[in-house]
Write a protein that holds these residues in place. Structure first.
Motif, PDB file in Angstrom:
ATOM      1  N   ARG A 243     -16.191  37.914 -70.285  1.00 30.57           N
ATOM      2  CA  ARG A 243     -17.266  37.120 -70.864  1.00 30.57           C
ATOM      3  C   ARG A 243     -16.715  35.753 -71.247  1.00 30.57           C
ATOM      4  O   ARG A 243     -15.592  35.640 -71.726  1.00 30.57           O
ATOM      5  CB  ARG A 243     -17.835  37.801 -72.101  1.00 30.57           C
ATOM      6  N   THR A 244     -17.526  34.734 -71.027  1.00 31.42           N
ATOM      7  CA  THR A 244     -17.137  33.393 -71.440  1.00 31.42           C
ATOM      8  C   THR A 244     -17.373  33.263 -72.935  1.00 31.42           C
ATOM      9  O   THR A 244     -18.405  33.674 -73.447  1.00 31.42           O
ATOM     10  CB  THR A 244     -17.968  32.345 -70.686  1.00 31.42           C
ATOM     11  N   SER A 245     -16.419  32.692 -73.615  1.00 28.75           N
ATOM     12  CA  SER A 245     -16.517  32.509 -75.053  1.00 28.75           C
ATOM     13  C   SER A 245     -17.630  31.514 -75.377  1.00 28.75           C
ATOM     14  O   SER A 245     -17.609  30.365 -74.923  1.00 28.75           O
ATOM     15  CB  SER A 245     -15.184  32.002 -75.608  1.00 28.75           C
ATOM     16  N   GLY A 246     -18.590  31.959 -76.153  1.00 27.01           N
ATOM     17  CA  GLY A 246     -19.685  31.085 -76.553  1.00 27.01           C
ATOM     18  C   GLY A 246     -19.221  29.972 -77.469  1.00 27.01           C
ATOM     19  O   GLY A 246     -19.794  28.879 -77.491  1.00 27.01           O
ATOM     20  N   LEU A 247     -18.175  30.233 -78.235  1.00 26.37           N
ATOM     21  CA  LEU A 247     -17.628  29.193 -79.109  1.00 26.37           C
ATOM     22  C   LEU A 247     -17.033  28.048 -78.288  1.00 26.37           C
ATOM     23  O   LEU A 247     -17.154  26.874 -78.664  1.00 26.37           O
ATOM     24  CB  LEU A 247     -16.573  29.786 -80.037  1.00 26.37           C
ATOM     25  N   CYS A 248     -16.398  28.382 -77.172  1.00 26.40           N
ATOM     26  CA  CYS A 248     -15.842  27.337 -76.306  1.00 26.40           C
ATOM     27  C   CYS A 248     -16.955  26.493 -75.696  1.00 26.40           C
ATOM     28  O   CYS A 248     -16.852  25.263 -75.642  1.00 26.40           O
ATOM     29  CB  CYS A 248     -15.009  27.961 -75.187  1.00 26.40           C
TER      30      CYS A 248
ATOM     31  N   LEU B 227     -19.214  14.167 -88.366  1.00 26.70           N
ATOM     32  CA  LEU B 227     -19.557  15.581 -88.541  1.00 26.70           C
ATOM     33  C   LEU B 227     -19.532  16.328 -87.203  1.00 26.70           C
ATOM     34  O   LEU B 227     -18.980  17.426 -87.111  1.00 26.70           O
ATOM     35  CB  LEU B 227     -20.936  15.707 -89.202  1.00 26.70           C
ATOM     36  N   MET B 228     -20.105  15.705 -86.161  1.00 21.90           N
ATOM     37  CA  MET B 228     -20.098  16.347 -84.839  1.00 21.90           C
ATOM     38  C   MET B 228     -18.678  16.475 -84.288  1.00 21.90           C
ATOM     39  O   MET B 228     -18.340  17.475 -83.642  1.00 21.90           O
ATOM     40  CB  MET B 228     -20.969  15.571 -83.851  1.00 21.90           C
ATOM     41  N   GLY B 229     -17.838  15.477 -84.502  1.00 22.52           N
ATOM     42  CA  GLY B 229     -16.449  15.550 -84.039  1.00 22.52           C
ATOM     43  C   GLY B 229     -15.695  16.669 -84.723  1.00 22.52           C
ATOM     44  O   GLY B 229     -14.965  17.429 -84.077  1.00 22.52           O
ATOM     45  N   LEU B 230     -15.862  16.784 -86.050  1.00 24.26           N
ATOM     46  CA  LEU B 230     -15.200  17.883 -86.768  1.00 24.26           C
ATOM     47  C   LEU B 230     -15.744  19.244 -86.330  1.00 24.26           C
ATOM     48  O   LEU B 230     -14.977  20.199 -86.186  1.00 24.26           O
ATOM     49  CB  LEU B 230     -15.377  17.691 -88.274  1.00 24.26           C
ATOM     50  N   LEU B 231     -17.045  19.308 -86.101  1.00 22.48           N
ATOM     51  CA  LEU B 231     -17.651  20.566 -85.643  1.00 22.48           C
ATOM     52  C   LEU B 231     -17.140  20.939 -84.246  1.00 22.48           C
ATOM     53  O   LEU B 231     -16.839  22.108 -83.983  1.00 22.48           O
ATOM     54  CB  LEU B 231     -19.171  20.430 -85.646  1.00 22.48           C
ATOM     55  N   ALA B 232     -17.018  19.954 -83.357  1.00 17.88           N
ATOM     56  CA  ALA B 232     -16.497  20.211 -82.005  1.00 17.88           C
ATOM     57  C   ALA B 232     -15.058  20.699 -82.059  1.00 17.88           C
ATOM     58  O   ALA B 232     -14.683  21.633 -81.339  1.00 17.88           O
ATOM     59  CB  ALA B 232     -16.597  18.951 -81.155  1.00 17.88           C
TER      60      ALA B 232
ATOM     61  N   GLY C  92     -12.948  28.938 -80.436  1.00 23.56           N
ATOM     62  CA  GLY C  92     -13.228  29.456 -79.098  1.00 23.56           C
ATOM     63  C   GLY C  92     -11.975  29.696 -78.285  1.00 23.56           C
ATOM     64  O   GLY C  92     -11.877  30.668 -77.539  1.00 23.56           O
ATOM     65  N   MET C  93     -10.993  28.817 -78.445  1.00 26.02           N
ATOM     66  CA  MET C  93      -9.732  29.025 -77.731  1.00 26.02           C
ATOM     67  C   MET C  93      -9.005  30.247 -78.264  1.00 26.02           C
ATOM     68  O   MET C  93      -8.367  30.980 -77.499  1.00 26.02           O
ATOM     69  CB  MET C  93      -8.847  27.784 -77.841  1.00 26.02           C
ATOM     70  N   ALA C  94      -9.114  30.496 -79.565  1.00 23.73           N
ATOM     71  CA  ALA C  94      -8.514  31.712 -80.127  1.00 23.73           C
ATOM     72  C   ALA C  94      -9.233  32.950 -79.604  1.00 23.73           C
ATOM     73  O   ALA C  94      -8.608  33.973 -79.312  1.00 23.73           O
ATOM     74  CB  ALA C  94      -8.576  31.669 -81.647  1.00 23.73           C
ATOM     75  N   GLN C  95     -10.564  32.856 -79.462  1.00 27.41           N
ATOM     76  CA  GLN C  95     -11.324  33.984 -78.936  1.00 27.41           C
ATOM     77  C   GLN C  95     -11.043  34.183 -77.450  1.00 27.41           C
ATOM     78  O   GLN C  95     -10.956  35.315 -76.974  1.00 27.41           O
ATOM     79  CB  GLN C  95     -12.821  33.750 -79.145  1.00 27.41           C
ATOM     80  N   ALA C  96     -10.892  33.091 -76.688  1.00 28.49           N
ATOM     81  CA  ALA C  96     -10.639  33.195 -75.249  1.00 28.49           C
ATOM     82  C   ALA C  96      -9.259  33.771 -74.964  1.00 28.49           C
ATOM     83  O   ALA C  96      -9.016  34.272 -73.868  1.00 28.49           O
ATOM     84  CB  ALA C  96     -10.780  31.827 -74.590  1.00 28.49           C
TER      85      ALA C  96
ATOM     86  N   GLY D 226     -12.839  31.097 -70.741  1.00 31.89           N
ATOM     87  CA  GLY D 226     -13.401  29.856 -71.246  1.00 31.89           C
ATOM     88  C   GLY D 226     -12.403  28.975 -71.955  1.00 31.89           C
ATOM     89  O   GLY D 226     -12.790  28.055 -72.660  1.00 31.89           O
ATOM     90  N   ARG D 227     -11.135  29.240 -71.765  1.00 33.09           N
ATOM     91  CA  ARG D 227     -10.115  28.443 -72.452  1.00 33.09           C
ATOM     92  C   ARG D 227     -10.178  26.980 -72.019  1.00 33.09           C
ATOM     93  O   ARG D 227      -9.985  26.083 -72.840  1.00 33.09           O
ATOM     94  CB  ARG D 227      -8.734  29.019 -72.164  1.00 33.09           C
ATOM     95  N   GLY D 228     -10.497  26.723 -70.765  1.00 33.15           N
ATOM     96  CA  GLY D 228     -10.591  25.342 -70.276  1.00 33.15           C
ATOM     97  C   GLY D 228     -11.708  24.576 -70.955  1.00 33.15           C
ATOM     98  O   GLY D 228     -11.560  23.391 -71.279  1.00 33.15           O
TER      99      GLY D 228
END
Length: 140
Positions: free
Chosen positions: A54-59, A81-86, A93-97, A104-106
């Motif tokens: 599954r592709t990580s939704g967080l990524c 705010l958007m930069g910090l959120l990204a 997401g990278m930790a989940q991938a 979805g690490r890329g």
């Protein structure tokens, strides 16, 4: 003009070369195997159970918010705010991938890079905005 030694004039054709081949009784001509379509073969069974990746939704979310942060660098506080959120979504997401069963690490790396790059003009715009607001508050 002379003819080369290895050239020989064409010979008359042998009429027996084009004669039909005698057919034995009960013999049927076989179709050309290259012209007959083969029947459809079923797909072979899967050798073993493979886990569904599954592709990580967080990524994905981090990459989308990072791209939006790049596009909206001119928004004074929203872009920070958007930069910090990204950055946060992409990091999680990278930790989940990295866990088994996820990909979805890329996209996470892309979101992280977009978020970091978007923070540079966002901070500059915020500094200019605050400076202009302060200067206008004093002199206006």
């Amino acid at each position: 003009m002379t003819t080369p030694d290895h050239y020989s004039p064409p010979q008359p054709e042998d009429p027996a070369a084009h004669a039909p081949i005698p057919v034995q009784p009960g013999w049927q001509p076989q179709p050309n195997p290259m012209s007959v379509p083969l029947p459809a073969q079923p797909y072979p069974a899967v050798a073993g159970p493979y886990p569904m990746l599954r592709t990580s939704g967080l990524c994905v979310a981090g990459m989308i918010v990072g791209i939006l942060a790049l596009l909206g660098f001119w928004i004074p506080f929203g872009d920070v705010l958007m930069g910090l959120l990204a950055i946060g979504l992409s990091w999680a997401g990278m930790a989940q991938a990295a866990k088994p069963g996820f990909t979805g690490r890329g996209m996470g790396v892309a979101g992280l890079v977009c978020g970091i790059i978007a923070m540079i003009p966002a901070i500059i715009v915020v500094v200019i905005f605050v400076t202009a607001a302060t200067t206008c508050g004093i002199y206006c």
